[in-house]
Design a protein around this motif. Structure first.
Motif, mmCIF file in Angstrom:
data_model
loop_
_atom_site.group_PDB
_atom_site.id
_atom_site.type_symbol
_atom_site.label_atom_id
_atom_site.label_comp_id
_atom_site.label_asym_id
_atom_site.label_seq_id
_atom_site.Cartn_x
_atom_site.Cartn_y
_atom_site.Cartn_z
ATOM 1 N N UNK A 158 -31.174 -47.811 -8.884
ATOM 2 C CA UNK A 158 -31.729 -49.146 -9.010
ATOM 3 C C UNK A 158 -32.198 -49.806 -10.412
ATOM 4 N N UNK A 159 -32.564 -48.743 -11.100
ATOM 5 C CA UNK A 159 -33.077 -49.087 -12.289
ATOM 6 C C UNK A 159 -31.992 -49.256 -13.365
ATOM 7 N N UNK A 160 -31.038 -48.312 -13.461
ATOM 8 C CA UNK A 160 -29.856 -48.523 -14.000
ATOM 9 C C UNK A 160 -29.073 -49.905 -13.823
ATOM 10 N N UNK A 161 -29.027 -50.084 -12.528
ATOM 11 C CA UNK A 161 -28.348 -51.419 -12.275
ATOM 12 C C UNK A 161 -29.301 -52.743 -12.695
ATOM 13 N N UNK A 162 -30.535 -52.555 -12.732
ATOM 14 C CA UNK A 162 -31.330 -53.701 -13.318
ATOM 15 C C UNK A 162 -31.165 -53.975 -14.920
ATOM 16 N N UNK A 163 -31.211 -52.748 -15.398
ATOM 17 C CA UNK A 163 -30.826 -52.741 -17.047
ATOM 18 C C UNK A 163 -29.503 -53.666 -17.229
ATOM 19 N N UNK A 164 -28.554 -53.027 -16.502
ATOM 20 C CA UNK A 164 -27.272 -53.476 -16.834
ATOM 21 C C UNK A 164 -27.062 -54.921 -16.174
ATOM 22 N N UNK A 165 -27.765 -55.372 -15.281
ATOM 23 C CA UNK A 165 -27.723 -56.774 -14.889
ATOM 24 C C UNK A 165 -28.382 -57.686 -15.929
ATOM 25 N N UNK A 166 -29.715 -57.200 -16.324
ATOM 26 C CA UNK A 166 -30.321 -57.986 -17.470
ATOM 27 C C UNK A 166 -29.325 -58.152 -18.572
ATOM 28 N N UNK A 167 -28.525 -57.210 -18.999
ATOM 29 C CA UNK A 167 -27.856 -57.338 -20.011
ATOM 30 C C UNK A 167 -26.533 -58.565 -19.904
ATOM 31 N N UNK A 168 -26.073 -58.202 -18.485
ATOM 32 C CA UNK A 168 -24.943 -59.384 -18.249
ATOM 33 C C UNK A 168 -25.693 -60.660 -17.934
ATOM 34 N N UNK A 169 -26.742 -60.641 -17.443
ATOM 35 C CA UNK A 169 -27.401 -62.045 -17.366
ATOM 36 C C UNK A 169 -27.643 -62.604 -18.813
ATOM 37 N N UNK A 170 -28.067 -61.746 -19.721
ATOM 38 C CA UNK A 170 -28.281 -62.395 -20.987
ATOM 39 C C UNK A 170 -27.188 -63.270 -21.522
ATOM 40 N N UNK A 171 -25.785 -62.545 -21.499
ATOM 41 C CA UNK A 171 -24.643 -62.900 -21.812
ATOM 42 C C UNK A 171 -24.225 -64.430 -21.136
ATOM 43 N N UNK A 172 -24.434 -64.377 -20.033
ATOM 44 C CA UNK A 172 -24.090 -65.595 -19.215
ATOM 45 C C UNK A 172 -25.047 -66.561 -19.319
ATOM 46 N N UNK A 173 -26.388 -66.471 -19.461
ATOM 47 C CA UNK A 173 -27.547 -67.250 -19.366
ATOM 48 C C UNK A 173 -27.297 -68.103 -20.783
ATOM 49 N N UNK A 174 -27.036 -67.426 -21.940
ATOM 50 C CA UNK A 174 -26.920 -67.774 -23.021
ATOM 51 C C UNK A 174 -25.667 -68.682 -23.324
ATOM 52 N N UNK A 175 -24.675 -68.448 -22.727
ATOM 53 C CA UNK A 175 -23.544 -69.059 -22.630
ATOM 54 C C UNK A 175 -23.604 -70.421 -21.985
ATOM 55 N N UNK A 176 -24.378 -70.149 -20.940
ATOM 56 C CA UNK A 176 -24.523 -71.626 -20.013
ATOM 57 C C UNK A 176 -25.558 -72.634 -20.604
#
Length: 241
Positions: A158-176
């Motif tokens: 779950x922690x591994x998924x959370x780390x990766x999700x935050x990384x992906x969310x950062x890219x998508x959030x900044x682009x949006x």
């Protein structure tokens, strides 16, 4: 055996993040600065969430207010901190471009988005897994009283998924934010709330871990596309071109 469990769980949880740090961040001083800045903003959101929790305890007169609204408030504060981080890095990007000879920043906003998202994920994962790793070192046997024996390894995934999700969310959030796409912002915030809500299904791990891993894969593909990636580029990378 007592050392094998925390080391194994830590490797699962932070192995991908450590590889990303070594290969893409630590060699560039500017990226390290962005990494520290992102961690600072996440810590600000943690401080705000803790303050809000303390105030709610005092106002309600109960030792423990409802967890679900508190988790939702913490998620919203994290996303608000991500937006503040975007604003700061946007200003820094403009300043670096103004100081450079060719008028271009030495670090693109997409790279800043990736690094800040990675820092959000790492610091969030450290705070969520630190106590669990300490307990996994013993003494004690997981599941001896009928509880699930998969608690530690599931927490690591779950922690591994959370780390990766935050990384992906950062890219998508900044682009949006850069392209003024409220739909993308809403999906990021909604996905974060969904992941946080799914963790309340534990210890029914089949209902929480499976959907979170599927969401991680889908979000990763979305972030890859947002960053300009394509299947053709993947083939070129695999063929060393």
């Amino acid at each position: 055996m007592a050392a094998a469990v925390p080391l194994g769980c830590a490797s699962i949880a932070f192995g991908p993040a450590a590889a990303l740090l070594l290969l893409t961040v630590l060699a560039e001083p500017l990226r390290v600065i962005v990494l520290v800045a992102g961690a600072f903003f996440w810590l600000l959101s943690l401080f705000a969430a803790s303050l809000l929790w303390s105030v709610s305890v005092q106002l309600s007169g109960r030792e423990e207010p409802p967890l679900l609204p508190g988790a939702a408030a913490a998620v919203l504060l994290q996303e608000l901190s991500r937006f503040a981080c975007f604003k700061l890095l946007k200003k820094a990007d403009e300043g670096l471009a103004a100081l450079s000879r060719d008028g271009r920043s030495p670090m693109s906003l997409r790279q800043m988005a990736y690094v800040s998202g990675l820092s959000f994920g790492i610091i969030s994962g450290l705070f969520s897994l630190a106590n669990i790793l300490a307990d996994s070192a013993g003494p004690g046997t997981v599941g001896i009283h009928g509880d699930s024996p998969y608690y530690f390894i599931t927490s690591a995934f779950l922690t591994m998924a959370l780390v990766l999700l935050h990384t992906f969310w950062g890219v998508i959030f900044f682009d949006a934010c850069e392209r003024s796409r409220p739909g993308g912002l809403g999906l990021v915030v909604g996905g974060h709330l969904l992941v946080s809500g799914l963790t309340f299904l534990n210890p029914w791990y089949e209902a929480s871990l499976g959907p979170i891993l599927i969401l991680t894969l889908c979000t990763g593909l979305w972030a890859f596309s947002t960053a300009g990636g394509s299947f053709h580029n993947v083939l070129k990378c695999l063929s060393c071109k």
